[in-house]
Design a protein around this motif. Structure first.
Motif, PDB file in Angstrom:
ATOM      1  N   LEU A  34       0.864  -1.176   0.000  1.00  0.00           N
ATOM      2  CA  LEU A  34       0.000   0.000   0.000  1.00  0.00           C
ATOM      3  C   LEU A  34       0.902   1.226   0.000  1.00  0.00           C
ATOM      4  O   LEU A  34       1.734   1.388   0.892  1.00  0.00           O
ATOM      5  CB  LEU A  34      -0.900   0.027   1.239  1.00  0.00           C
ATOM      6  CG  LEU A  34      -1.818  -1.173   1.482  1.00  0.00           C
ATOM      7  CD1 LEU A  34      -2.667  -0.932   2.731  1.00  0.00           C
ATOM      8  CD2 LEU A  34      -2.707  -1.444   0.284  1.00  0.00           C
ATOM      9  N   VAL A  35       0.754   2.078  -1.007  1.00  0.00           N
ATOM     10  CA  VAL A  35       1.656   3.215  -1.152  1.00  0.00           C
ATOM     11  C   VAL A  35       0.856   4.477  -1.421  1.00  0.00           C
ATOM     12  O   VAL A  35      -0.234   4.429  -2.019  1.00  0.00           O
ATOM     13  CB  VAL A  35       2.687   2.956  -2.279  1.00  0.00           C
ATOM     14  CG1 VAL A  35       2.011   2.918  -3.640  1.00  0.00           C
ATOM     15  CG2 VAL A  35       3.811   3.977  -2.271  1.00  0.00           C
ATOM     16  N   GLY A  36       1.396   5.581  -0.975  1.00  0.00           N
ATOM     17  CA  GLY A  36       0.744   6.863  -1.204  1.00  0.00           C
ATOM     18  C   GLY A  36       1.384   7.917  -0.326  1.00  0.00           C
ATOM     19  O   GLY A  36       2.200   7.604   0.552  1.00  0.00           O
ATOM     20  N   PRO A  37       1.035   9.185  -0.515  1.00  0.00           N
ATOM     21  CA  PRO A  37       1.622  10.252   0.296  1.00  0.00           C
ATOM     22  C   PRO A  37       1.127  10.193   1.735  1.00  0.00           C
ATOM     23  O   PRO A  37       0.160   9.496   2.057  1.00  0.00           O
ATOM     24  CB  PRO A  37       1.136  11.525  -0.410  1.00  0.00           C
ATOM     25  CG  PRO A  37      -0.125  11.116  -1.100  1.00  0.00           C
ATOM     26  CD  PRO A  37       0.088   9.685  -1.513  1.00  0.00           C
ATOM     27  N   SER A  38       1.789  10.936   2.606  1.00  0.00           N
ATOM     28  CA  SER A  38       1.373  10.994   4.006  1.00  0.00           C
ATOM     29  C   SER A  38      -0.076  11.452   4.101  1.00  0.00           C
ATOM     30  O   SER A  38      -0.499  12.376   3.400  1.00  0.00           O
ATOM     31  CB  SER A  38       2.278  11.959   4.780  1.00  0.00           C
ATOM     32  OG  SER A  38       3.599  11.491   4.798  1.00  0.00           O
ATOM     33  N   GLY A  39      -0.838  10.777   4.967  1.00  0.00           N
ATOM     34  CA  GLY A  39      -2.231  11.142   5.172  1.00  0.00           C
ATOM     35  C   GLY A  39      -3.203  10.557   4.185  1.00  0.00           C
ATOM     36  O   GLY A  39      -4.388  10.925   4.191  1.00  0.00           O
ATOM     37  N   THR A  44      -3.817   3.595   8.171  1.00  0.00           N
ATOM     38  CA  THR A  44      -5.123   3.328   8.790  1.00  0.00           C
ATOM     39  C   THR A  44      -5.706   2.028   8.248  1.00  0.00           C
ATOM     40  O   THR A  44      -6.270   1.222   9.006  1.00  0.00           O
ATOM     41  CB  THR A  44      -6.086   4.495   8.532  1.00  0.00           C
ATOM     42  OG1 THR A  44      -5.545   5.693   9.089  1.00  0.00           O
ATOM     43  CG2 THR A  44      -7.455   4.230   9.155  1.00  0.00           C
ATOM     44  N   ALA A  45      -5.564   1.797   6.943  1.00  0.00           N
ATOM     45  CA  ALA A  45      -6.046   0.543   6.353  1.00  0.00           C
ATOM     46  C   ALA A  45      -5.327  -0.658   6.964  1.00  0.00           C
ATOM     47  O   ALA A  45      -5.943  -1.677   7.274  1.00  0.00           O
ATOM     48  CB  ALA A  45      -5.843   0.565   4.834  1.00  0.00           C
ATOM     49  N   LEU A  46      -4.006  -0.532   7.147  1.00  0.00           N
ATOM     50  CA  LEU A  46      -3.234  -1.619   7.750  1.00  0.00           C
ATOM     51  C   LEU A  46      -3.671  -1.861   9.188  1.00  0.00           C
ATOM     52  O   LEU A  46      -3.824  -3.015   9.621  1.00  0.00           O
ATOM     53  CB  LEU A  46      -1.743  -1.269   7.704  1.00  0.00           C
ATOM     54  CG  LEU A  46      -0.776  -2.406   8.029  1.00  0.00           C
ATOM     55  CD1 LEU A  46      -0.624  -3.320   6.819  1.00  0.00           C
ATOM     56  CD2 LEU A  46       0.593  -1.863   8.437  1.00  0.00           C
ATOM     57  N   ARG A  47      -3.887  -0.793   9.931  1.00  0.00           N
ATOM     58  CA  ARG A  47      -4.288  -0.923  11.330  1.00  0.00           C
ATOM     59  C   ARG A  47      -5.686  -1.518  11.458  1.00  0.00           C
ATOM     60  O   ARG A  47      -6.000  -2.184  12.447  1.00  0.00           O
ATOM     61  CB  ARG A  47      -4.211   0.437  12.022  1.00  0.00           C
ATOM     62  CG  ARG A  47      -2.771   0.912  12.231  1.00  0.00           C
ATOM     63  CD  ARG A  47      -2.721   2.346  12.756  1.00  0.00           C
ATOM     64  NE  ARG A  47      -3.367   2.471  14.057  1.00  0.00           N
ATOM     65  CZ  ARG A  47      -2.773   2.245  15.218  1.00  0.00           C
ATOM     66  NH1 ARG A  47      -1.507   1.849  15.246  1.00  0.00           N
ATOM     67  NH2 ARG A  47      -3.434   2.398  16.345  1.00  0.00           N
ATOM     68  N   THR A 187       1.543 -10.987   2.833  1.00  0.00           N
ATOM     69  CA  THR A 187       2.188  -9.817   3.435  1.00  0.00           C
ATOM     70  C   THR A 187       1.551  -8.543   2.897  1.00  0.00           C
ATOM     71  O   THR A 187       1.390  -8.381   1.687  1.00  0.00           O
ATOM     72  CB  THR A 187       3.702  -9.798   3.133  1.00  0.00           C
ATOM     73  OG1 THR A 187       4.300 -11.007   3.633  1.00  0.00           O
ATOM     74  CG2 THR A 187       4.375  -8.604   3.771  1.00  0.00           C
ATOM     75  N   VAL A 188       1.196  -7.651   3.815  1.00  0.00           N
ATOM     76  CA  VAL A 188       0.700  -6.321   3.455  1.00  0.00           C
ATOM     77  C   VAL A 188       1.712  -5.320   3.997  1.00  0.00           C
ATOM     78  O   VAL A 188       1.960  -5.249   5.201  1.00  0.00           O
ATOM     79  CB  VAL A 188      -0.691  -6.047   4.031  1.00  0.00           C
ATOM     80  CG1 VAL A 188      -1.219  -4.700   3.509  1.00  0.00           C
ATOM     81  CG2 VAL A 188      -1.663  -7.166   3.678  1.00  0.00           C
TER      82      VAL A 188
END
Length: 371
Positions: A34-39, A44-47, A187-188
């Motif tokens: 999962l990649v993207g800029p901060s925020g 949150t998706a991982l948590r 693995t995520v």
């Protein structure tokens, strides 16, 4: 091992929606980044997979089981955090074994798992050392080993390399990739570093402002971005973008910028541009696809003045000015470019991208989610 599924997952903090209608299926044994800029919502998706954040709407499944209301300890996951979180007074062996002891695993089984994890992470000769006696890369391997001894169905990794220096990051990301090839556990992996994403992930999910933009193998995201955001985020240096307008010349469709860039459109783009609104069209091309010389009839062409030349050994990174607009190009260092040189560039028509006013690609690919 198990698959992981996001089924119309929403996460809100009060009135702020940080993950919006997320749909993705992560296959059993897959390495998904999962990649993207901060925020953007990736952590949150991982948590939410881990159970550290509650799901506001939709379902998260591990295997065939909906885990929305399942406590974290019962989800059969192991998480590697950004910080190593090692117990400083314990040896490597004791750090690896501690979680198993809390779960009252048999001593012989603990010994087996610790030894196997130490061998897998190349820690066998370090088992009696304490964390202060280890390098940053070795500490990170201990954190990975502590997850491995759990023998979970899913590994969750939240920017585990961000505390390492550049050389160790390259080394450790290769070790994590080799580790996944050996144990093949789902693995995520979360990162903001698109180079990590491109080099490690079997598939990449690009997120922005809580929306899943595109999911696919690294090469697909690089060659066929569905929108301008993905095109600009994937690739280093990032893609060049030029505002353009269509014009007719000799019966062909052309794109021209106000800075002197002309782009004859091949068939795959010509019809798409005819059907699109002329307002807000943007052409994109990657720095590595810009070449010095006049090129061929179907190439994009422009004349530019070199402003800054960054020597990279085999290549040179050029910042050139085209009618006041900055364009980045990567060329062979054998060209010996100097600031102030005036150069002709061309970009093959097959390497061009065109985006409409809303940022969607006009090449005909459907976006994964609204952008």
């Amino acid at each position: 091992m198990a698959s992981v599924t996001f089924d119309h997952v929403v996460k809100s903090f009060g009135p702020v929606q940080v993950v919006r209608d997320m749909n993705i299926e992560i296959a059993d044994g897959e390495f998904m980044v999962l990649v993207g800029p901060s925020g953007c919502g990736k952590t949150t998706a991982l948590r939410m997979i881990a159970g550290l954040e509650e799901v506001t709407g939709g379902n998260i499944m591990i295997g065939d089981r909906v885990v929305n209301d399942v406590p974290p300890k019962d989800r059969d996951i192991a998480m590697v955090f950004q910080s190593y979180a090692l117990y400083p007074h314990m040896t490597v062996r004791e750090n690896l074994a501690f979680g198993l002891k809390l779960r009252k695993i048999d001593k012989a089984e603990i010994e087996r798992r610790v030894n196997e994890a130490a061998e897998t992470t190349q820690l066998t000769g370090l088992l009696e050392r304490k964390p202060k006696e280890l390098s940053g890369g070795q500490r990170q391997r201990v954190a990975l080993g502590r997850a491995i001894v759990r023998e979970p169905a899913v590994f969750l990794m939240d920017e585990p390399l961000s505390n390492l220096d550049a050389k160790l990051r390259v080394q450790t990301r290769a070790e994590i990739a080799r580790l996944h090839q050996r144990i093949k556990t789902t693995t995520v992996y979360v990162t903001h570093d698109q180079v990590e994403a491109m080099t490690m992930g079997q598939r990449i999910a690009v997120m922005n402002e809580g929306i899943l933009q595109q999911v696919g193998p690294p090469q697909q995201l690089y060659d066929h971005p569905v929108n301008r955001f993905v095109a600009g985020f994937i690739g280093s240096p990032s893609m060049n973008f030029v505002d353009v307008k269509p014009t007719g010349r000799d019966g062909a469709v052309m794109l021209e910028s106000g800075t002197g860039i002309t782009i004859p459109l091949p068939g795959r783009l010509g019809s798409a541009v005819r059907d699109a609104s002329a307002d807000g069209l943007v052409a994109g091309f990657r720095p590595e696809h810009s070449a010095i010389g006049e090129g061929e009839a179907g190439d994009a062409k422009f004349r530019a003045t070199a402003d800054v030349v960054e020597y990279l050994g085999n290549d040179e990174l050029l910042h050139v000015s085209v009618g006041g607009q900055d364009i980045v190009a990567i060329v062979s260092s054998s060209n010996r470019i100097k600031p102030g040189d005036v150069l002709d560039f061309h970009v093959p028509g097959s390497k061009l991208h065109v985006f409409d006013g809303s940022g969607l690609s006009l090449i005909g690919h459907e976006p994964t989610a609204p952008a």
